[in-house]
Scaffold this motif. Structure first.
Motif, mmCIF file in Angstrom:
data_model
loop_
_atom_site.group_PDB
_atom_site.id
_atom_site.type_symbol
_atom_site.label_atom_id
_atom_site.label_comp_id
_atom_site.label_asym_id
_atom_site.label_seq_id
_atom_site.Cartn_x
_atom_site.Cartn_y
_atom_site.Cartn_z
ATOM 1 N N MET A 151 0.842 -1.191 0.000
ATOM 2 C CA MET A 151 0.000 0.000 0.000
ATOM 3 C C MET A 151 0.880 1.245 0.000
ATOM 4 O O MET A 151 1.986 1.234 0.526
ATOM 5 N N GLN A 152 0.373 2.299 -0.608
ATOM 6 C CA GLN A 152 1.061 3.583 -0.579
ATOM 7 C C GLN A 152 0.475 4.461 0.521
ATOM 8 O O GLN A 152 -0.728 4.431 0.788
ATOM 9 N N LEU A 153 1.330 5.249 1.140
ATOM 10 C CA LEU A 153 0.891 6.324 2.018
ATOM 11 C C LEU A 153 1.281 7.641 1.367
ATOM 12 O O LEU A 153 2.437 7.833 0.986
ATOM 13 N N TYR A 154 0.306 8.524 1.205
ATOM 14 C CA TYR A 154 0.557 9.848 0.650
ATOM 15 C C TYR A 154 0.531 10.826 1.827
ATOM 16 O O TYR A 154 -0.540 11.164 2.345
ATOM 17 N N LEU A 155 1.689 11.245 2.253
ATOM 18 C CA LEU A 155 1.829 12.069 3.441
ATOM 19 C C LEU A 155 1.909 13.536 3.040
ATOM 20 O O LEU A 155 2.816 13.930 2.301
ATOM 21 N N ARG A 156 0.981 14.307 3.499
ATOM 22 C CA ARG A 156 0.961 15.716 3.113
ATOM 23 C C ARG A 156 2.200 16.438 3.611
ATOM 24 O O ARG A 156 2.590 16.327 4.769
ATOM 25 N N TYR A 157 2.823 17.186 2.698
ATOM 26 C CA TYR A 157 4.003 17.991 2.991
ATOM 27 C C TYR A 157 3.548 19.448 2.903
ATOM 28 O O TYR A 157 3.515 20.040 1.835
ATOM 29 N N PRO A 158 3.176 20.056 4.041
ATOM 30 C CA PRO A 158 2.521 21.366 4.012
ATOM 31 C C PRO A 158 3.381 22.453 3.374
ATOM 32 O O PRO A 158 4.606 22.469 3.520
#
Length: 653
Positions: free
Chosen positions: A490-497
């Protein structure tokens, strides 16, 4: 929601998928691709890049948002059903007591729900939504049962009224006056809240009777509106009608009844929407919360029919409002109205940022994020959620604000438990009850982590639970733990503010991971995840200025995403906010904050960077103090500064 004096007889306002990506269904009211697909009959007609999870699959575990949610839930439970439906029963002739039994009559709700108010009934629609959202957010049966009781009572009113399915706390004459373009407050606005609340009761709480009641109401609406010409409809739509287009699109999504689609399309307001479709900013002097719900409906139109003009209007409107009409905390409007674009410094008054506006802007933002999965939408959502919506509620009393003043030295004014019921009280019942809805999204490959809020997500279709543990924003690290029986790729798309200008530290199971992405994007981490895998994500926060878009010498101070407010005392503060004349409740007036002349709002910075004249307070996370010439002023997160005067925007010398 402003009212105008009756002396001129003008009362109208200015103004995916949870079960499978294959179905691509939509949830109705406040609903976004992916939620409650078992309740939907109409599939999406447009490409979607990020699907919502069911609100039921997300649980807040601790922290500020959970505390707000719990306080709001207690308020909803404290209001007896008999009082909620009293005005509805009066309208149906059901509350004529026998001689000697007057003392048994329920006490009517006050404020905008009073029996002499033309907007009466709007809050009950919000309460239906609030109870359904509380049930979805917590799983607590007490909210479902109270919602059931309220729906049952409304069903009895509809039966006794026996007017082709009509249901309201006021007579149909109000609708007739609206159709005739005569003086009346906002009857369709009020009905929108009922339609939306009944849809929420069906989709979130599984109440079939709610859908039956709403379907009968739609039958009445079809019969009422079918004879009208386009000219009559457009005159009717000059009055504030909330999101009636959105409500009928959502009902159509549930029923697949073409009559419901036709009803939604009847609420297309040409004068408001055609300029936006052409890329023209027509917002100056427009009543903001009359406009915003129309664009939420346009977003729904695009999703369910593929109408590209609706997409253009919704997208252009969002960009225009956020870029040219928005204060540092994410709110907009002065005295409920938009003003000239890029004139923020000229509109720092005591009547800024009606909270309903932000409630509706966040609805629109969620739609737009699902279409593109662009970080800018998550960025705005965080800005408005943490600074405006979280700060709407007073943690001491649980009551909420109508406006959030930007005038230096003003202070928040709060509602009362049963005698206010402004529009922002109603939307607050919802905003404070659905904090889980925008933390996570997904596509067919993985999970988007958009907000850093302590919570637990269950993705049943993948057999994965994601637990987020953090004290954000008081700490800069969030920890994500995977729970799964079997290894899952699975992919995790981690927000980079975008505000994280000094970089990021990312670790997986204690090992540093190189990050090539830039702020304002998403970090993608793909691997086969095993039970207990731990992701640690740290975004250092820094002090920054948010200047007004027309004057760089007038600015707010922020730390990471958090807007800071200067605490400037409690002298001469008075009362709660009536916002309307007690003698003539239809006459809107402002509030006198009686701001002392010596309130400090000028900082002598001599061109120095913000870190030279704002310093952290030791041992107190997110607390700072000014050290420029003059008296030191303590700065705290805007959402925490209650029951005192404050300054958000400073004059910088």
């Amino acid at each position: 929601m402003t009212q105008f004096g009756r002396s001129r007889k003008v009362c109208w306002w200015l103004g995916l998928i949870a079960s499978s990506l294959v179905s691509q269904s939509f949830l109705a009211q406040a609903q976004y691709p992916g939620q409650a697909s078992d309740k939907m009959s109409v599939s999406v007609k447009v490409p979607i890049k990020a699907y919502s999870f069911n609100l039921q699959d997300i649980r807040l575990t601790k922290g500020l948002f959970k505390e707000n949610l719990e306080r709001e839930g207690k308020w909803l439970l404290s209001l007896p059903v008999e009082r909620m439906v009293h005005s509805f029963r009066v309208n149906a002739g059901m509350n004529t007591p026998k001689t000697g039994s007057l003392t048994k009559m329920p006490k009517p709700l006050g404020g905008w729900e009073g029996l002499d108010m033309e907007l009466r009934g709007h809050s009950i629609g919000h309460m239906l939504s609030g109870l359904a959202l509380q049930y979805a957010s917590t799983g607590n049966e007490v909210f479902r049962k109270k919602g059931d009781s309220l729906v049952t009572a409304l069903g009895e009113v509809q039966r006794v009224l026996n007017q082709d399915g009509y249901l309201s706390a006021y007579p149909q004459q109000y609708i007739d006056r609206n159709i005739a373009a005569s003086s009346v407050w906002a009857p369709w606005y009020t009905l929108h809240k009922l339609f939306a609340g009944l849809t929420d009761q069906y989709t979130y709480a599984g109440n079939q009777q709610a859908l039956d009641i709403e379907t009968k109401m739609a039958q009445w609406a079809s019969k009422k509106l079918a004879p009208l010409s386009q000219e009559q409809l457009q005159k009717m739509l000059r009055n504030e009608f909330g999101g009636m287009n959105d409500a009928f699109f959502n009902l159509y999504a549930v029923t697949n009844n073409p009559e419901h689609l036709k009803l939604a399309q009847l609420f297309y307001h040409k004068a408001a929407l055609e300029p936006l479709e052409a890329g023209k900013d027509n917002l100056n002097k427009a009543h903001a919360n009359t406009f915003i719900p129309k664009l939420v409906g346009e977003a729904r139109d695009y999703e369910l029919t593929g109408n590209e003009k609706a997409k253009t209007a919704a997208t252009f409107f969002w960009n225009t409002v956020v870029q040219h009409h928005t204060y540092a905390h994410g709110g907009n409007s002065d005295k409920e109205h938009f003003f000239e674009p890029d004139k923020i410094s000229e509109h720092l008054t005591g009547n800024t940022s009606e909270t309903c506006n932000t409630y509706n802007m966040l609805k629109l933002t969620r739609h737009l994020f699902t279409w593109s999965a662009e970080e800018k939408y998550a960025e705005y959502y965080e800005q408005a959620l943490y600074n405006h919506i979280l700060g709407q509620q007073d943690p001491e009393s649980g009551m909420v604000c109508y406006f959030t003043p930007m005038k230096a030295g003003a202070y928040r004014l709060y509602s009362t438990p049963d005698q206010s019921f402004w529009c922002c009280v109603g939307s607050g019942f919802e905003s404070q009850s659905k904090y889980g809805e925008a933390i996570y999204y997904h596509d067919d490959k993985g999970i988007f982590v958009n907000l850093f809020i302590p919570s637990q997500l269950t993705w049943r279709e993948k057999g994965v639970t994601l637990i987020q543990d953090t004290n954000y924003p008081e700490e800069t690290t969030t920890r994500l733990t995977i729970q799964t029986t079997n290894s899952v790729k699975m992919q995790l798309y981690l927000r980079y503010p975008a505000w994280a200008k000094t970089g990021v530290t990312l670790k997986v199971n204690g090992k540093a991971v190189s990050v090539k992405q830039q702020p304002g994007s998403y970090i993608t981490v793909e691997r086969s995840w095993n039970n207990g895998d731990l992701i640690e994500l740290t975004y250092p926060m820094t002090l920054r200025l948010i200047p007004t878009n027309d004057n760089p010498n007038v600015a707010a101070i922020a730390y990471g995403p958090i807007v800071l407010a200067g605490e400037v005392g409690k002298s001469n503060m008075k009362g709660t906010a009536p916002f309307h004349d007690p003698v003539d409740p239809y006459q809107y007036y402002g509030y006198d904050y009686s701001i002392p002349d010596n309130i400090p709002h000028i900082l002598n910075i001599q061109g120095k960077p913000v870190t030279d004249w704002v310093k952290p307070v030791s041992g107190n996370p997110l607390a700072f103090e000014t050290v420029s010439a003059g008296k030191s002023i303590k700065l705290e997160p805007y959402y925490k500064v209650h029951q005192q005067r404050y300054v958000v925007y400073w004059n910088l010398n």
